[in-house]
Design a protein around this motif. Structure first.
Motif, PDB file in Angstrom:
ATOM      1  N   UNK A  48      -7.081   6.856   1.887  1.00  0.00           N
ATOM      2  CA  UNK A  48      -6.243   5.847   2.588  1.00  0.00           C
ATOM      3  C   UNK A  48      -5.424   6.494   3.811  1.00  0.00           C
ATOM      4  N   UNK A  49      -5.550   5.875   4.889  1.00  0.00           N
ATOM      5  CA  UNK A  49      -4.559   6.435   5.800  1.00  0.00           C
ATOM      6  C   UNK A  49      -3.782   5.264   6.227  1.00  0.00           C
ATOM      7  N   UNK A  50      -1.962   5.499   5.929  1.00  0.00           N
ATOM      8  CA  UNK A  50      -1.426   4.428   6.242  1.00  0.00           C
ATOM      9  C   UNK A  50      -0.842   4.498   7.717  1.00  0.00           C
ATOM     10  N   UNK A  51      -0.834   3.509   8.336  1.00  0.00           N
ATOM     11  CA  UNK A  51      -0.295   3.301   9.882  1.00  0.00           C
ATOM     12  C   UNK A  51       0.558   2.227  10.091  1.00  0.00           C
ATOM     13  N   UNK A  52       1.320   2.215  11.247  1.00  0.00           N
ATOM     14  CA  UNK A  52       2.189   1.330  11.635  1.00  0.00           C
ATOM     15  C   UNK A  52       1.731  -0.281  11.507  1.00  0.00           C
ATOM     16  N   UNK A 249       9.125   2.280   4.725  1.00  0.00           N
ATOM     17  CA  UNK A 249       7.898   1.460   4.943  1.00  0.00           C
ATOM     18  C   UNK A 249       6.845   1.688   3.508  1.00  0.00           C
ATOM     19  N   UNK A 250       6.696   3.221   3.670  1.00  0.00           N
ATOM     20  CA  UNK A 250       5.817   3.491   2.420  1.00  0.00           C
ATOM     21  C   UNK A 250       6.531   3.074   1.005  1.00  0.00           C
ATOM     22  N   UNK A 251       7.687   3.598   0.953  1.00  0.00           N
ATOM     23  CA  UNK A 251       8.477   3.347  -0.120  1.00  0.00           C
ATOM     24  C   UNK A 251       8.366   1.735  -0.775  1.00  0.00           C
ATOM     25  N   UNK A 252       8.430   0.981   0.296  1.00  0.00           N
ATOM     26  CA  UNK A 252       8.388  -0.345   0.022  1.00  0.00           C
ATOM     27  C   UNK A 252       7.005  -0.889  -0.227  1.00  0.00           C
ATOM     28  N   UNK A 253       6.146  -0.327   0.367  1.00  0.00           N
ATOM     29  CA  UNK A 253       4.767  -0.363  -0.057  1.00  0.00           C
ATOM     30  C   UNK A 253       4.393   0.034  -1.435  1.00  0.00           C
ATOM     31  N   UNK A 254       4.974   1.159  -1.943  1.00  0.00           N
ATOM     32  CA  UNK A 254       4.468   1.626  -3.410  1.00  0.00           C
ATOM     33  C   UNK A 254       5.084   0.318  -4.327  1.00  0.00           C
ATOM     34  N   UNK A 255       6.346   0.114  -3.905  1.00  0.00           N
ATOM     35  CA  UNK A 255       6.704  -0.817  -5.016  1.00  0.00           C
ATOM     36  C   UNK A 255       6.367  -2.240  -4.981  1.00  0.00           C
ATOM     37  N   UNK A 256       5.816  -2.355  -3.770  1.00  0.00           N
ATOM     38  CA  UNK A 256       5.087  -4.011  -3.784  1.00  0.00           C
ATOM     39  C   UNK A 256       3.578  -3.699  -4.381  1.00  0.00           C
ATOM     40  N   UNK A 257       2.961  -2.690  -4.095  1.00  0.00           N
ATOM     41  CA  UNK A 257       1.481  -2.577  -4.892  1.00  0.00           C
ATOM     42  C   UNK A 257       1.733  -2.424  -6.376  1.00  0.00           C
ATOM     43  N   UNK A 258       2.916  -2.256  -7.040  1.00  0.00           N
ATOM     44  CA  UNK A 258       3.033  -2.506  -8.361  1.00  0.00           C
ATOM     45  C   UNK A 258       3.204  -3.580  -8.725  1.00  0.00           C
ATOM     46  N   UNK A 259       3.379  -4.653  -7.958  1.00  0.00           N
ATOM     47  CA  UNK A 259       3.233  -6.160  -8.340  1.00  0.00           C
ATOM     48  C   UNK A 259       2.104  -6.966  -7.826  1.00  0.00           C
ATOM     49  N   UNK A 260       0.940  -5.991  -7.246  1.00  0.00           N
ATOM     50  CA  UNK A 260      -0.106  -6.749  -6.783  1.00  0.00           C
ATOM     51  C   UNK A 260      -0.778  -7.633  -7.701  1.00  0.00           C
ATOM     52  N   UNK A 261      -1.074  -7.263  -8.999  1.00  0.00           N
ATOM     53  CA  UNK A 261      -1.387  -8.166  -9.843  1.00  0.00           C
ATOM     54  C   UNK A 261      -0.831  -9.464 -10.209  1.00  0.00           C
ATOM     55  N   UNK A 262       0.465  -9.281 -10.143  1.00  0.00           N
ATOM     56  CA  UNK A 262       1.509 -10.624 -10.390  1.00  0.00           C
ATOM     57  C   UNK A 262       1.141 -11.372  -9.206  1.00  0.00           C
ATOM     58  N   UNK A 263       1.284 -10.926  -8.034  1.00  0.00           N
ATOM     59  CA  UNK A 263       1.041 -11.539  -6.711  1.00  0.00           C
ATOM     60  C   UNK A 263      -0.282 -12.469  -6.598  1.00  0.00           C
TER      61      UNK A 263
END
Ligand SMILES: *Cc1c(COP(=O)(O)O)cnc(C)c1O
Length: 382
Positions: A48-52, A249-263
């Motif tokens: 995975x390559x994270x970008x803007x 942004x990436x820190x927010x992304x890691x935290x958000x992905x932790x709730x992907x199943x709930x979302x």
């Protein structure tokens, strides 16, 4: 106004961003690697390559597949303009494949017909970009089969479909494509403010996209043309961009992905409530194919009387229901008309657009607010 989509931010998200602000790295740093690892974990992709943003990811994906002037890139007309613009950035010619009226996705049968025709004229596409509209995957097995017959590459625009599933796979695993692109814009499934990613199996494609995300610069002595001059030395090997994501942004992304199943669970619940309460009201409701699970980015309903769409839209807005319309067909944008496209070129997408309204759908939408939306819509339709 109840919006049509909205981010879900909790205290854990906020703490994760603040922690980065107190650290040594603000731009691309250790959180990027963590976010990229989390993306490969949830999808099964190798890289995975994270970008803007996703537009940048689409651009890098086209570049990594060597799209250039004289090449043809085909996508869906029922999408955001970025799915087509990425090919234009590379100087390629864009064309479209019409959609299925029920899912709003690129129609694999129409794609097969158009390919057979293009093969006769020696004008086959180099890349096809299917778009997983509203969060439901396209028929990737069919598209992947055509890719191997006709020799084109496939970029999945999965901006809507983070957390969706196709057959036994998570969207992004790349079984039937070369590169998959995600968007982390606030209305999408998980957010990093602005953000995107390109996922793939092939390590060389990943390395190329990593290099292009940062000016085309490499510090790998094995790739250097000149003599390695010391610790400071780098070489620009090709023309890249600054498409980096920040560590906040990436820190927010890691935290958000932790709730992907709930979302996804909450989105599915809300979609199911819409289905029960809106059926039999003269609307056509979005359908999930049996071999797919939508990420339910959008809940697009279509009115039987397209002529009433504007009135229904305005009345819903007056009732504080922030509906939206997805999508104005890309080929009808002035920029694409000037390239030769005309009304009537892709009639299914044009008809879809005429009658479509997207209802509010996001994890923080309460049952009570959804009931308000349903009540407002059904009373307008009565
Ligand atoms: C949102 C979106 C994009 C662009 O995403 P950004 O992250 O805003 O650049 C591209 N394609 C589709 C289908 C989208 O919905």
């Amino acid at each position: 106004m109840i919006p049509y989509g909205r981010q879900h931010i909790d205290e854990h998200d906020i703490a994760a961003v603040v922690e980065v602000l107190r650290s040594d790295w603000l731009t691309q740093g250790p959180c990027i690697e963590r976010f990229e690892a989390a993306l490969t974990d949830v999808t099964g992709a190798n890289h995975a390559v994270a970008v803007s943003n996703a537009t940048a990811a689409l651009h890098l994906a086209c570049m990594a597949l060597d799209v250039g002037p004289g090449d043809l890139v085909w996508t869906s007309p029922n999408t955001f303009v970025a799915s087509a613009n990425c090919a234009r950035y590379c100087g390629a010619t864009v064309d479209f494949v019409d959609i299925e009226a029920d899912t709003g996705n690129m129609d694999a049968q129409l794609l097969a017909q158009k390919l057979a025709d293009a093969a006769r004229h020696g004008r086959l596409p180099k890349v096809v970009i299917p778009v997983h509209f509203a969060g439901q995957s396209c028929d990737m097995a069919a598209i992947g089969e055509l890719a191997s017959v006709y020799g084109f590459k496939v970029i999945e625009d999965a901006s809507h479909a983070v957390g969706g599933r196709y057959r036994q796979d998570a969207v992004g695993c790349g079984r039937f494509s070369d590169i998959t692109v995600f968007s982390f814009h606030p209305v999408k499934i998980v957010t990093t403010g602005e953000g995107g990613a390109a996922l793939c199996k092939d390590p060389q494609l990943a390395a190329r996209m990593r290099r292009l995300r940062s000016h085309g610069i490499s510090r790998d002595p094995a790739l250097m043309q000149g003599e390695y001059a010391g610790g400071w030395y780098y070489e620009q090997l090709e023309l890249g961009f600054n498409y980096r994501m920040t560590d906040m942004q990436a820190a927010l992304g890691v935290s958000q992905l932790g709730r992907l199943g709930h979302f996804i669970l909450r989105r599915r619940e809300l979609a199911a409530r819409y289905r029960v309460q809106l059926s039999g009201r003269g609307l056509s409701l979005p359908e999930e194919r049996v071999d797919r699970q939508s990420a339910w980015h959008l809940y697009p309903v279509r009115l039987q009387e397209a002529a009433r769409r504007r009135q229904v839209y305005d009345l819903l807005r007056t009732a504080n229901v922030g509906v939206n319309v997805h999508y104005i067909p890309v080929h009808l944008q002035p920029y694409y008309r000037q390239l030769g496209f005309r009304p009537g070129d892709f009639p299914v997408a044009e008809g879809y657009y005429q009658s479509a309204i997207s209802l509010p759908l996001f994890p923080g939408l309460t049952d009570k607010d959804q009931d308000w939306v349903i009540e407002a819509l059904t009373s307008i339709l009565r």
